[in-house]
Motif scaffolding. Structure first.
Motif: not given
Length: 488
Positions: A436-462
């Motif tokens: 699966l390409h794109g695993l580390l682009e998926d917001p759910a995967a990023l949140k799970a791997l880097w935790g609830h306390g991490a600062a939000p990752v900028p969205t593509l739209d932003s």
């Protein structure tokens, strides 16, 4: 149309910014690049279902608020060796075109390129076209299908952008302009100085002198954008793009010669405390700690890149990191490398022994898997446990088909298949391989791997909004609106 004095001048970045800028005006916008040479590709809609286009046009379509599709990049060349590329026409691999000499190929594909561009022009208010390399490569001009031939066909208003950080920007702009035929010079509407650092007033009187020589104004001086958030065309990153703050995890990405789809790691550049870096030798892994990640990314030539790994001594260094319990991720070609063997009876990629970190075997098939994919991870162990039960979206692009190694499975050495046919994990839990390409682009995967306390990752739209703001701020007032008028 956005042209450049060289590769890396900023064409893709500027074209993406203009897609969002014109979309803000309430216009129907589509991107277009006749021919892209890149191993960074995305899966999009095509007439036959799903196909491939270059990642740059995929992101430009999202910036334009348009559905990405194959007409936006009708010809994609995916380098497999220094003198050979796989040819993808309208999203599908063409064995006939792949075998054809380059100059003959150009004339063979031009009718479909022109038809795709004409259809996009008919369906949209604005088409933002990206060129390739430089339009002034005089050895290629007669067989050009991506730069000035496209500009002439569309009557496009052209911007010529240069990387001023390299030095020699005014010579690059003048030399490019001077090498074009007079009829093509007339299509150049403005020069753009990109990646500027310093006081723009110190550039005077060079812009006016250049205009006196060419009749073309310099219409924008764009400051250096170290962390604009858009993946680079070739996926390259460096330490200067890091967010501030202490580093808690290093993600080391193996940079073998035929790396592909590196742009999918772009979101990690924006995760606080994460450092991305290249790995090209065992010395680059000498300070890697057990919690740190080692990534084997995709490859357009898995067997050849495995041979390169071994020649550098990286095979032993990778095994040592995994043996210490270090976190290892293999994506697509990287997954295939982690297995026991590559078997190629169809002449697609090559035979090779794998790294032996997963009890899997990969067989290459003529048919290519190209699809968008939604999966939910099953139970995982070790550092990947946070992904258990998480649903993620991505895409697959691969000739290889991977299964458990039958002889090893008979002895009880079995990988944990956490997503059928897509993802496997070793029993110790520290090594994960995915198609699966794109695993580390998926917001759910990023949140799970880097935790609830991490600062939000900028969205593509932003990110797109930020690019459009830069364009709106640094172009001469009213110039971008005037570009919408047909060329004289």
């Amino acid at each position: 149309m956005v042209l450049g004095t060289s590769s890396g001048a900023g064409k893709s970045w500027l074209a993406t910014a203009l897609c969002r800028y014109y979309s803000h005006l309430g216009l129907r916008v589509a991107p277009f690049k006749a021919q892209n040479m890149s191993n960074n590709a995305r899966v999009v809609s095509s007439a036959s279902g799903q196909g491939e286009i270059g990642s740059a046009q995929y992101f430009q379509a999202l910036a334009a608020r348009a559905e990405p599709e194959v007409r936006m990049n009708p010809l994609l060349l995916k380098p497999e060796a220094d003198t050979r590329s796989q040819v993808v026409l309208m999203g599908q691999v063409s064995a006939e075109l792949t075998a054809m000499p380059w100059r003959s190929r150009s004339e063979a594909v031009w009718p479909q390129i022109a038809a795709a561009l004409d259809a996009l022009r008919a369906e949209n208010d604005v088409v933002v076209i990206e060129g390739a390399g430089s339009p002034a490569e005089i050895n290629l001009h007669a067989s050009d299908i991506v730069n000035m031939r496209v500009a002439r066909h569309a009557g496009a208003r052209c911007l010529l952008v240069t990387d001023i950080d390299r030095g020699g920007a005014f010579a690059h702009l003048y030399g490019t302009w001077a090498l074009l035929p007079e009829t093509e010079r007339a299509l150049i509407s403005g020069f753009v100085l990109n990646k500027f650092r310093g006081d723009a007033s110190l550039l005077a009187p060079a812009p006016q002198m250049l205009q006196d020589l060419t009749g073309v104004p310099t219409v924008a001086t764009i400051p250096m954008q170290w962390r604009h958030g858009l993946p680079e065309e070739d996926g390259v990153f460096d330490d200067r793009t890091l967010a501030a703050g202490p580093v808690h995890t290093t993600v080391a990405v193996t940079a073998y010669p035929r790396i592909s789809n590196l742009d999918e790691f772009q979101p990690l550049k924006n995760v606080p405390g994460v450092r991305l870096r290249w790995v090209r030798s065992p010395a680059d892994l000498s300070d890697l700690k057990t919690p740190d990640w080692l990534v084997l990314p995709g490859s357009k030539s898995t067997a050849a890149d495995l041979a390169w790994l071994r020649a550098q001594g990286l095979d032993e260094a990778i095994a040592a990191h995994a043996g210490r319990g270090g976190t290892v991720l293999g994506v697509c070609g990287g997954l295939q490398m982690l297995g026991e063997a590559l078997i190629d009876t169809a002449g697609i990629d090559g035979n090779a022994p794998g790294l032996g970190l997963l009890p899997l075997v990969t067989t290459f098939e003529v048919a290519k898997t190209v699809r968008r994919t939604q999966v939910q991870f099953g139970a995982l162990q070790g550092p990947w446990a946070a992904l258990a039960g998480v649903s993620v979206a991505g895409y697959e692009i691969h000739h290889g088909q991977t299964v458990q190694h039958p002889a090893m499975a008979a002895r009880g050495d079995v990988a944990l298949e956490v997503v059928p046919g897509i993802a496997w994990q070793n029993p110790a839990g520290n090594v994960l391989g995915v198609y699966l390409h794109g695993l580390l682009e998926d917001p759910a995967a990023l949140k799970a791997l880097w935790g609830h306390g991490a600062a939000p990752v900028p969205t593509l739209d932003s990110v797109f909004e930020g690019l459009a703001e830069v364009a709106a701020t640094h172009f001469t007032e009213g110039f971008l609106q005037r570009l919408l008028q047909p060329a004289a």
